[in-house]
Design a protein around this motif. Sequence first.
Motif, PDB file in Angstrom:
ATOM      1  N   LYS A  17       0.728  -1.112  -0.016  1.00  0.00           N
ATOM      2  CA  LYS A  17      -0.044   0.189   0.023  1.00  0.00           C
ATOM      3  C   LYS A  17       1.006   1.232   0.038  1.00  0.00           C
ATOM      4  O   LYS A  17       0.540   2.228  -0.630  1.00  0.00           O
ATOM      5  CB  LYS A  17      -0.962   0.115   1.091  1.00  0.00           C
ATOM      6  N   ILE A  18       1.813   1.357   0.730  1.00  0.00           N
ATOM      7  CA  ILE A  18       2.852   2.447   0.783  1.00  0.00           C
ATOM      8  C   ILE A  18       3.312   2.586  -0.546  1.00  0.00           C
ATOM      9  O   ILE A  18       3.441   3.850  -1.097  1.00  0.00           O
ATOM     10  CB  ILE A  18       4.105   2.354   1.862  1.00  0.00           C
ATOM     11  N   LYS A  19       3.982   1.749  -1.282  1.00  0.00           N
ATOM     12  CA  LYS A  19       4.456   1.680  -2.533  1.00  0.00           C
ATOM     13  C   LYS A  19       3.211   2.209  -3.587  1.00  0.00           C
ATOM     14  O   LYS A  19       3.500   3.180  -4.513  1.00  0.00           O
ATOM     15  CB  LYS A  19       4.932   0.245  -3.193  1.00  0.00           C
ATOM     16  N   GLU A  20       2.176   1.665  -3.514  1.00  0.00           N
ATOM     17  CA  GLU A  20       0.966   2.311  -4.496  1.00  0.00           C
ATOM     18  C   GLU A  20       0.806   3.764  -4.100  1.00  0.00           C
ATOM     19  O   GLU A  20       0.404   4.586  -5.004  1.00  0.00           O
ATOM     20  CB  GLU A  20      -0.301   1.549  -4.088  1.00  0.00           C
ATOM     21  N   LEU A  21       0.652   4.208  -2.934  1.00  0.00           N
ATOM     22  CA  LEU A  21       0.538   5.641  -2.462  1.00  0.00           C
ATOM     23  C   LEU A  21       1.888   6.582  -2.949  1.00  0.00           C
ATOM     24  O   LEU A  21       1.425   7.495  -3.367  1.00  0.00           O
ATOM     25  CB  LEU A  21       0.369   5.681  -0.758  1.00  0.00           C
ATOM     26  N   ILE A  22       2.924   6.154  -2.946  1.00  0.00           N
ATOM     27  CA  ILE A  22       3.887   6.892  -3.520  1.00  0.00           C
ATOM     28  C   ILE A  22       4.003   7.217  -4.924  1.00  0.00           C
ATOM     29  O   ILE A  22       4.274   8.018  -5.360  1.00  0.00           O
ATOM     30  CB  ILE A  22       5.484   6.105  -3.144  1.00  0.00           C
ATOM     31  N   VAL A  27       0.733  12.576  -3.319  1.00  0.00           N
ATOM     32  CA  VAL A  27       0.725  12.391  -1.842  1.00  0.00           C
ATOM     33  C   VAL A  27       1.990  13.195  -1.235  1.00  0.00           C
ATOM     34  O   VAL A  27       3.027  13.321  -1.923  1.00  0.00           O
ATOM     35  CB  VAL A  27       1.192  10.809  -1.540  1.00  0.00           C
ATOM     36  N   THR A  28       1.725  14.032  -0.177  1.00  0.00           N
ATOM     37  CA  THR A  28       2.716  14.757   0.123  1.00  0.00           C
ATOM     38  C   THR A  28       3.590  14.208   1.530  1.00  0.00           C
ATOM     39  O   THR A  28       4.525  14.497   1.793  1.00  0.00           O
ATOM     40  CB  THR A  28       2.109  16.182   0.494  1.00  0.00           C
ATOM     41  N   THR A  46       8.341  13.630  -1.951  1.00  0.00           N
ATOM     42  CA  THR A  46       8.099  14.562  -2.895  1.00  0.00           C
ATOM     43  C   THR A  46       8.420  13.922  -4.116  1.00  0.00           C
ATOM     44  O   THR A  46       8.594  12.782  -4.236  1.00  0.00           O
ATOM     45  CB  THR A  46       9.691  15.269  -2.615  1.00  0.00           C
ATOM     46  N   ILE A  47       7.983  14.949  -4.988  1.00  0.00           N
ATOM     47  CA  ILE A  47       7.889  14.283  -6.714  1.00  0.00           C
ATOM     48  C   ILE A  47       9.239  13.801  -6.939  1.00  0.00           C
ATOM     49  O   ILE A  47       9.281  12.820  -7.784  1.00  0.00           O
ATOM     50  CB  ILE A  47       7.490  15.536  -7.414  1.00  0.00           C
ATOM     51  N   GLY A  48      10.303  14.369  -6.802  1.00  0.00           N
ATOM     52  CA  GLY A  48      11.809  13.928  -7.242  1.00  0.00           C
ATOM     53  C   GLY A  48      12.433  12.809  -6.501  1.00  0.00           C
ATOM     54  O   GLY A  48      13.475  12.598  -6.662  1.00  0.00           O
ATOM     55  N   ILE A  49      11.668  12.141  -5.412  1.00  0.00           N
ATOM     56  CA  ILE A  49      12.377  11.144  -4.862  1.00  0.00           C
ATOM     57  C   ILE A  49      12.604   9.806  -5.545  1.00  0.00           C
ATOM     58  O   ILE A  49      12.075   9.632  -6.565  1.00  0.00           O
ATOM     59  CB  ILE A  49      11.598  10.726  -3.689  1.00  0.00           C
ATOM     60  N   VAL A  50      13.801   9.365  -5.211  1.00  0.00           N
ATOM     61  CA  VAL A  50      14.287   8.357  -6.073  1.00  0.00           C
ATOM     62  C   VAL A  50      14.723   7.146  -5.243  1.00  0.00           C
ATOM     63  O   VAL A  50      14.533   6.912  -3.963  1.00  0.00           O
ATOM     64  CB  VAL A  50      15.890   8.732  -6.560  1.00  0.00           C
ATOM     65  N   GLY A  51      15.135   6.004  -5.875  1.00  0.00           N
ATOM     66  CA  GLY A  51      14.926   4.707  -5.380  1.00  0.00           C
ATOM     67  C   GLY A  51      15.896   4.515  -4.097  1.00  0.00           C
ATOM     68  O   GLY A  51      15.814   3.805  -2.963  1.00  0.00           O
ATOM     69  N   LEU A  52      16.960   5.424  -4.243  1.00  0.00           N
ATOM     70  CA  LEU A  52      17.979   5.155  -3.289  1.00  0.00           C
ATOM     71  C   LEU A  52      17.566   5.928  -1.710  1.00  0.00           C
ATOM     72  O   LEU A  52      17.887   5.359  -0.783  1.00  0.00           O
ATOM     73  CB  LEU A  52      19.413   5.825  -3.495  1.00  0.00           C
ATOM     74  N   ILE A  53      16.733   6.939  -2.017  1.00  0.00           N
ATOM     75  CA  ILE A  53      16.296   7.476  -0.721  1.00  0.00           C
ATOM     76  C   ILE A  53      15.008   6.562  -0.266  1.00  0.00           C
ATOM     77  O   ILE A  53      14.759   6.615   0.926  1.00  0.00           O
ATOM     78  CB  ILE A  53      15.505   8.760  -0.850  1.00  0.00           C
ATOM     79  N   LEU A  54      14.411   5.908  -1.189  1.00  0.00           N
ATOM     80  CA  LEU A  54      13.114   5.077  -0.729  1.00  0.00           C
ATOM     81  C   LEU A  54      13.499   3.672  -0.058  1.00  0.00           C
ATOM     82  O   LEU A  54      12.811   3.349   0.818  1.00  0.00           O
ATOM     83  CB  LEU A  54      12.317   4.634  -1.888  1.00  0.00           C
ATOM     84  N   ALA A  55      14.501   3.300  -0.469  1.00  0.00           N
ATOM     85  CA  ALA A  55      15.053   1.988   0.194  1.00  0.00           C
ATOM     86  C   ALA A  55      15.105   1.925   1.629  1.00  0.00           C
ATOM     87  O   ALA A  55      14.495   0.949   2.245  1.00  0.00           O
ATOM     88  CB  ALA A  55      16.459   1.753  -0.397  1.00  0.00           C
ATOM     89  N   PRO A  56      15.898   2.678   2.422  1.00  0.00           N
ATOM     90  CA  PRO A  56      15.772   2.674   4.100  1.00  0.00           C
ATOM     91  C   PRO A  56      14.260   3.046   4.423  1.00  0.00           C
ATOM     92  O   PRO A  56      14.012   2.388   5.228  1.00  0.00           O
ATOM     93  CB  PRO A  56      16.303   3.967   4.372  1.00  0.00           C
ATOM     94  N   ILE A  57      13.127   3.632   3.707  1.00  0.00           N
ATOM     95  CA  ILE A  57      12.102   3.902   4.100  1.00  0.00           C
ATOM     96  C   ILE A  57      11.007   2.485   3.898  1.00  0.00           C
ATOM     97  O   ILE A  57      10.487   1.953   4.730  1.00  0.00           O
ATOM     98  CB  ILE A  57      11.121   4.816   3.273  1.00  0.00           C
ATOM     99  N   LYS A  72      -2.741   1.748  10.638  1.00  0.00           N
ATOM    100  CA  LYS A  72      -3.630   2.796   9.968  1.00  0.00           C
ATOM    101  C   LYS A  72      -2.508   3.617   9.395  1.00  0.00           C
ATOM    102  O   LYS A  72      -1.385   3.878   9.742  1.00  0.00           O
ATOM    103  CB  LYS A  72      -4.353   3.686  10.927  1.00  0.00           C
ATOM    104  N   ILE A  73      -2.884   3.842   7.972  1.00  0.00           N
ATOM    105  CA  ILE A  73      -1.796   4.598   7.292  1.00  0.00           C
ATOM    106  C   ILE A  73      -2.797   5.906   6.847  1.00  0.00           C
ATOM    107  O   ILE A  73      -3.863   6.146   6.504  1.00  0.00           O
ATOM    108  CB  ILE A  73      -1.548   4.225   5.890  1.00  0.00           C
ATOM    109  N   ILE A  74      -2.229   7.316   7.590  1.00  0.00           N
ATOM    110  CA  ILE A  74      -2.628   8.373   7.163  1.00  0.00           C
ATOM    111  C   ILE A  74      -2.054   9.338   6.117  1.00  0.00           C
ATOM    112  O   ILE A  74      -0.801   9.377   6.323  1.00  0.00           O
ATOM    113  CB  ILE A  74      -2.502   9.439   8.666  1.00  0.00           C
ATOM    114  N   VAL A  75      -2.544   9.615   5.148  1.00  0.00           N
ATOM    115  CA  VAL A  75      -2.063   9.955   3.734  1.00  0.00           C
ATOM    116  C   VAL A  75      -2.484  11.579   3.649  1.00  0.00           C
ATOM    117  O   VAL A  75      -3.760  11.780   3.943  1.00  0.00           O
ATOM    118  CB  VAL A  75      -2.534   9.256   2.461  1.00  0.00           C
ATOM    119  N   GLU A  76      -1.646  12.270   3.561  1.00  0.00           N
ATOM    120  CA  GLU A  76      -1.769  13.678   3.218  1.00  0.00           C
ATOM    121  C   GLU A  76      -1.596  14.015   1.766  1.00  0.00           C
ATOM    122  O   GLU A  76      -0.615  13.534   1.270  1.00  0.00           O
ATOM    123  CB  GLU A  76      -1.065  14.794   4.098  1.00  0.00           C
ATOM    124  N   ARG A  77      -2.539  14.525   0.967  1.00  0.00           N
ATOM    125  CA  ARG A  77      -2.379  14.666  -0.373  1.00  0.00           C
ATOM    126  C   ARG A  77      -2.719  15.950  -0.648  1.00  0.00           C
ATOM    127  O   ARG A  77      -3.380  16.969   0.029  1.00  0.00           O
ATOM    128  CB  ARG A  77      -3.703  13.842  -1.147  1.00  0.00           C
TER     129      ARG A  77
END
Length: 97
Positions: A17-22, A27-28, A46-57, A72-77
């Motif tokens: 679900k997190i990957k879908e939301l990103i 999503v902000t 952020t819009i310009g987020i790359v795989g290397l930054i997402l890996a630890p998340i 629960k996942i709380i998403v701000e859009r």
Amino acid sequence: MAFKETYNISGENLLKKIKELINDGNVTKITIADKHEKEIISFPVTIGIVGLILAPIFAAVGALAAVIAECKIIVERKDAESKENNEETEQEDNPVI
């Protein structure tokens, strides 16, 4: 202006679900909370987020998924209406000659 959505989800579907939301693009911020809405982890998207930054998340979310049964996942859009208004304002400020 941003608006929030809340998803109740099982730990096994958390990372998916997190990957879908990103990938949604508007999503902000994503917050993962326990079933009592106590915040566990929160991170900006952020819009310009790359795989290397997402890996630890993704690693942290995967570890949480192994421990938490329900969360629960709380998403701000971004508000689509305010985005449209900003685009109209930009067009008015920069007339085509």
